[in-house]
Design a protein around this motif. Structure first.
Motif, mmCIF file in Angstrom:
data_model
loop_
_atom_site.group_PDB
_atom_site.id
_atom_site.type_symbol
_atom_site.label_atom_id
_atom_site.label_comp_id
_atom_site.label_asym_id
_atom_site.label_seq_id
_atom_site.Cartn_x
_atom_site.Cartn_y
_atom_site.Cartn_z
ATOM 1 N N VAL A 1 -4.477 8.897 -2.109
ATOM 2 C CA VAL A 1 -4.429 7.911 -3.236
ATOM 3 C C VAL A 1 -5.486 6.868 -2.369
ATOM 4 C CG1 VAL A 1 -3.488 6.027 -4.148
ATOM 5 C CG2 VAL A 1 -2.804 8.301 -4.760
ATOM 6 N N PRO A 2 -5.262 6.610 -1.196
ATOM 7 C CA PRO A 2 -6.131 5.524 -0.418
ATOM 8 C C PRO A 2 -7.578 5.866 -0.448
ATOM 9 C CG PRO A 2 -4.375 5.873 1.057
ATOM 10 C CD PRO A 2 -4.417 6.926 -0.134
ATOM 11 N N GLN B 1 -6.246 -3.753 6.499
ATOM 12 C CA GLN B 1 -5.884 -5.421 6.777
ATOM 13 C C GLN B 1 -6.448 -5.813 7.956
ATOM 14 O OE1 GLN B 1 -4.193 -7.074 4.140
ATOM 15 N NE2 GLN B 1 -4.802 -9.046 5.223
ATOM 16 N N GLY C 1 0.814 -1.262 0.005
ATOM 17 C CA GLY C 1 0.069 -0.086 -0.084
ATOM 18 C C GLY C 1 1.102 1.241 0.176
ATOM 19 N N GLN D 1 -7.962 -11.787 -0.861
ATOM 20 C CA GLN D 1 -7.011 -12.955 -0.100
ATOM 21 C C GLN D 1 -8.187 -14.095 0.189
ATOM 22 O OE1 GLN D 1 -5.254 -10.385 2.802
ATOM 23 N NE2 GLN D 1 -3.117 -10.817 1.784
ATOM 24 N N GLY E 1 -3.024 -8.771 -5.442
ATOM 25 C CA GLY E 1 -4.295 -8.621 -4.767
ATOM 26 C C GLY E 1 -4.053 -9.595 -3.426
ATOM 27 N N PHE F 1 -10.599 0.223 -6.173
ATOM 28 C CA PHE F 1 -12.220 0.754 -6.827
ATOM 29 C C PHE F 1 -11.804 0.249 -8.190
ATOM 30 C CE2 PHE F 1 -14.410 4.110 -8.918
ATOM 31 C CZ PHE F 1 -15.782 3.651 -7.997
ATOM 32 N N CYS G 1 -3.339 1.099 5.016
ATOM 33 C CA CYS G 1 -3.783 -0.102 4.491
ATOM 34 C C CYS G 1 -3.886 -0.904 5.532
ATOM 35 C CB CYS G 1 -2.981 -0.277 3.486
ATOM 36 S SG CYS G 1 -2.877 0.594 1.846
ATOM 37 N N ASN H 1 -10.105 -1.881 -9.716
ATOM 38 C CA ASN H 1 -10.166 -3.713 -10.277
ATOM 39 C C ASN H 1 -11.534 -3.959 -9.695
ATOM 40 O OD1 ASN H 1 -9.325 -6.392 -7.943
ATOM 41 N ND2 ASN H 1 -9.002 -6.080 -10.131
ATOM 42 N N ALA I 1 -0.816 -8.643 -1.543
ATOM 43 C CA ALA I 1 -0.815 -7.158 -0.721
ATOM 44 C C ALA I 1 -2.097 -7.079 0.116
ATOM 45 C CB ALA I 1 -0.886 -5.969 -1.875
ATOM 46 N N GLY I 2 -3.189 -7.776 -0.004
ATOM 47 C CA GLY I 2 -4.411 -7.656 0.614
ATOM 48 C C GLY I 2 -4.955 -6.410 0.486
ATOM 49 N N ALA I 3 -5.103 -5.639 1.786
ATOM 50 C CA ALA I 3 -5.552 -4.259 1.898
ATOM 51 C C ALA I 3 -4.872 -3.333 1.002
ATOM 52 C CB ALA I 3 -5.980 -3.946 3.485
ATOM 53 N N GLY I 4 -3.449 -3.692 0.966
ATOM 54 C CA GLY I 4 -2.526 -3.068 0.265
ATOM 55 C C GLY I 4 -3.041 -2.629 -1.180
ATOM 56 N N SER I 5 -3.678 -3.522 -1.855
ATOM 57 C CA SER I 5 -4.038 -3.486 -3.133
ATOM 58 C C SER I 5 -5.471 -2.791 -3.083
ATOM 59 C CB SER I 5 -4.031 -4.936 -3.568
ATOM 60 O OG SER I 5 -5.357 -5.661 -3.371
ATOM 61 N N PHE I 6 -6.289 -3.168 -2.013
ATOM 62 C CA PHE I 6 -7.774 -2.748 -2.470
ATOM 63 C C PHE I 6 -8.055 -1.364 -1.554
ATOM 64 C CE2 PHE I 6 -8.726 -5.688 1.221
ATOM 65 C CZ PHE I 6 -9.540 -4.850 1.959
ATOM 66 N N VAL I 7 -7.336 -0.982 -0.637
ATOM 67 C CA VAL I 7 -7.639 0.213 0.265
ATOM 68 C C VAL I 7 -6.984 1.298 -0.806
ATOM 69 C CG1 VAL I 7 -6.861 1.586 1.846
ATOM 70 C CG2 VAL I 7 -7.787 -0.674 2.446
ATOM 71 N N PRO I 8 -5.961 1.406 -1.469
ATOM 72 C CA PRO I 8 -5.793 2.599 -2.489
ATOM 73 C C PRO I 8 -6.966 2.550 -3.799
ATOM 74 C CG PRO I 8 -3.816 1.336 -2.083
ATOM 75 C CD PRO I 8 -5.045 0.815 -1.450
ATOM 76 N N ILE I 9 -6.781 3.606 -4.343
ATOM 77 C CA ILE I 9 -7.899 3.790 -5.260
ATOM 78 C C ILE I 9 -7.766 2.538 -6.506
ATOM 79 C CG2 ILE I 9 -6.276 5.029 -6.978
ATOM 80 C CD1 ILE I 9 -9.990 6.230 -6.510
#
Lengths: 148, 336, 117
Positions: free
Chosen positions: C61-62, C18, A35, B157, A84, A98, C14, A100, A87-95
């Motif tokens: 960006v988040p 998580q 992220g 995940q 995804g 959205f 992030c 994806n 990265a988990g939340a590292g991929s879906f929390v940034p824009i």
């Protein structure tokens, strides 16, 4: 199988013991690194666009559009889901998350047609974000209008 | 009720024979530990069709076609086809069998479908309603994901307790005459719901249903687990199987090392990243057809108890916060 | 320096996501909604903008940054057009992002097919 509430509770407690827990420390570290990297890349884009356009707002919008474009491209190439998973939340929390969420159902449901397939399914995950984002902005707007 | 014993069990005096089986699977299953044992490994998840759903139907068609041929029969010799799958309105099966033009009963038991089909098929043959019955159960990873979970390209995940839907079709021919391991008894399961709500932990939802039908089976037939050389559940997965063993120990009917699970056998979690194991109607069907059937036929395994397990929720009930009802059927199969 | 700030703040946001994902039953879709709404409300109070000033892209960006942009947009619209801005502000400020995502997603659906896993 006894199915009283007490037996159910006992069984659920036992299931807890037998079910593996996700490794939260590793997951968080990976979310932080991935992220953070996405955001640092966003900062790079933003700085670059700012130096060309001179407008903070335009640079911000162009940064978002670029990240969305790259996400959709990697989703289409079939690699974003691997990012995804890592990265988990590292991929879906940034824009990126959205973008994806909009592109993956669009690609997946093309066989169901342009209207009820691509058109409708594009918003299965993104739709709620738009709806509740807009509603929240209206709440903010109402307070702002009457309290300013 | 001439054949009915105890509370839920039927004894088949005529021992309807499983005269032929077929297993057709996708590429990932072909790379798994049982890869060499399958009759056909399709290198293409699409099986040469235009959609995952069509591919699943084609797996079912191929499976039935192959099993019937192996039994030395033609499709017109089959009085009934009994088949089921996971897709809405069982389209995987109905579209798969439509070209055969044979009488058809569509079944739904989620991942327990092949158990339901074995019990009903044996009843048809034992009851002299049919000489030959073909049964089939199919599933397809991609078709199941888009129906129940997320688009394939969404970056998510998967929880460690989640399972991987098996792509393929397992088919068997049950006949009144002919060589093959015989179906000696079937214990039909009840719906058991212990309040598990997590659709990513179906092994935990199904283990109590398997335990319930096992206890009933042993009581009805007045036998103990050591009567069997092998006891194989359908798709409880690694954690569900451990829970089942514990439940059976609590009931003083320990299963011991003879207990295994088709979901655990079909994939190698270390190299294939399948988490708890395989699942889906095809999971137990293709594992039985490829691994257990030849061993029963050779007599390496003389008596086995096969317990396909099913979780009977859908995505709507999950969204509405309902817990997961589960079922399991116990089928006793003995070599000749 | 601004890269480091963006990295750390963005990374930490992030991590919050998580923790919600691992420790609660919330799915990623619910977390996205939660983050956008939270960002919008914090933006309405003017607090999130301070984080954006500090961390730049690390905060914008988040998805809470997306929510914050909606709050900023609605205020601007109300200042310029009065009460109707309550309805139009949020939508207008997400137009570029959603429009781009729609266009690219549609094009992608015409070019790519879902890959088997």
């Amino acid at each position: 199988m006894e199915s009283s509430e007490k037996a159910k509770k006992q069984y659920q407690d036992m299931v807890e013991i037998y079910s593996p827990k996700s490794k939260i420390a590793t997951d968080c570290l990976r979310a932080f690194l991935c992220g953070g990297a996405v955001c640092a890349f966003g900062q790079f884009l933003s700085n670059t666009y700012l130096s060309y356009t001179g407008s903070k707002e335009t640079a911000g919008a162009l940064t978002a559009v670029t990240l969305i474009f790259l996400t959709v491209l990697f989703t289409g190439l079939g690699v974003f889901d691997k990012f995804g998973k890592l990265a988990g939340a590292g991929s879906f929390v940034p824009i990126t998350g959205f973008a994806n969420a909009m592109s993956s159902p669009a690609i997946e449901f093309k066989r169901e047609g342009l209207v009820m397939g691509i058109g409708a399914k594009m918003f299965t995950v993104a739709g709620p974000v738009i709806v509740y984002g807009c509603l929240a902005s209206m709440v903010v707007g109402l307070f702002y209008y009457f309290l300013k | 009720m001439r054949h009915h014993i105890g509370e839920q069990t039927i004894r088949f005096e005529s021992r309807p024979a499983i005269t032929a089986v077929a297993s057709v699977v996708g590429p990932k299953e072909g790379e798994g530990p049982l890869g060499q044992l399958f009759d056909k490994v399709e290198p293409d998840m699409m099986a040469g069709t235009q959609s995952w759903e069509k591919a699943e139907s084609d797996f079912a068609r191929q499976g039935i076609d192959l099993a019937v041929k192996r039994a030395g029969l033609e499709i017109k010799d089959i009085q009934y086809i009994l088949a089921g799958d996971l897709l809405n309105q069982s389209i995987g099966s109905t579209f798969g069998v439509r070209s055969f033009e044979r009488p058809f009963f569509g079944l739904f038991g989620a991942c327990s479908t092949i158990g339901e089909a074995l019990a009903l098929g044996a009843m048809l043959v034992d009851g002299e309603c049919a000489d030959n019955v073909a049964i089939s159960a199919s599933s397809h990873f991609c078709a199941a994901e888009r129906t129940f979970r997320f688009p394939l390209e969404l970056g998510v995940q998967r929880p460690l307790t989640s399972s991987w839907t098996v792509t393929g079709d397992g088919c068997m021919v049950i006949s009144s005459e002919g060589e093959g391991p015989g179906i000696t008894a079937a214990t039909a399961g009840k719906i058991i719901d212990m309040g598990i709500r997590d659709a990513n932990n179906m092994g935990a939802a199904m283990a109590p249903a398997a335990a319930d039908v096992l206890v009933r089976h042993f009581q009805d037939l007045k036998i103990t687990p050591d009567y069997y050389d092998a006891i194989a559940t359908g798709d409880l997965g690694r954690y569900g199987l451990e829970i089942l063993k514990r439940l059976m120990e609590e009931r003083e009917l320990p299963l011991g090392d003879r207990a295994t699970d088709c979901g655990v056998m079909i994939f190698d979690n270390e190299t294939q990243d399948t988490h708890a194991g395989g699942s889906g109607p095809a999971c137990s069907a293709v594992t039985f057809a490829s691994y257990f059937y030849p061993r029963l036929k050779e007599g390496v395994i003389r008596r086995m108890l096969f317990i396909p397990t099913g979780a009977l929720m859908n995505s709507m009930t999950s969204q509405q916060g309902e817990s997961i009802p589960a079922i399991a059927h116990a089928i006793a199969i003995e070599s000749q | 320096m601004d890269y480091l700030k963006a990295f750390v703040v963005g990374g930490l946001i992030c991590v919050v996501g998580q923790i919600l994902l691992d420790k609660t039953r919330l799915t990623s879709a619910r977390i996205l909604v939660l983050f956008v709404v939270a960002g919008c409300l914090l933006g309405g109070l003017g607090w999130y903008e301070k984080l954006v000033e500090f961390a730049g892209a690390g905060a914008s960006v988040p998805l809470p940054g997306f929510g914050n942009a909606l709050a900023k947009g609605v205020k601007k619209e109300i200042d310029e057009n009065g009460f109707i801005g309550v309805l139009t502000g949020g939508f207008k400020s997400m137009a570029a992002g959603v429009g781009a995502a729609m266009l690219f997603s549609f094009l992608a659906s015409q070019i790519f097919s879902a890959k088997e896993k």
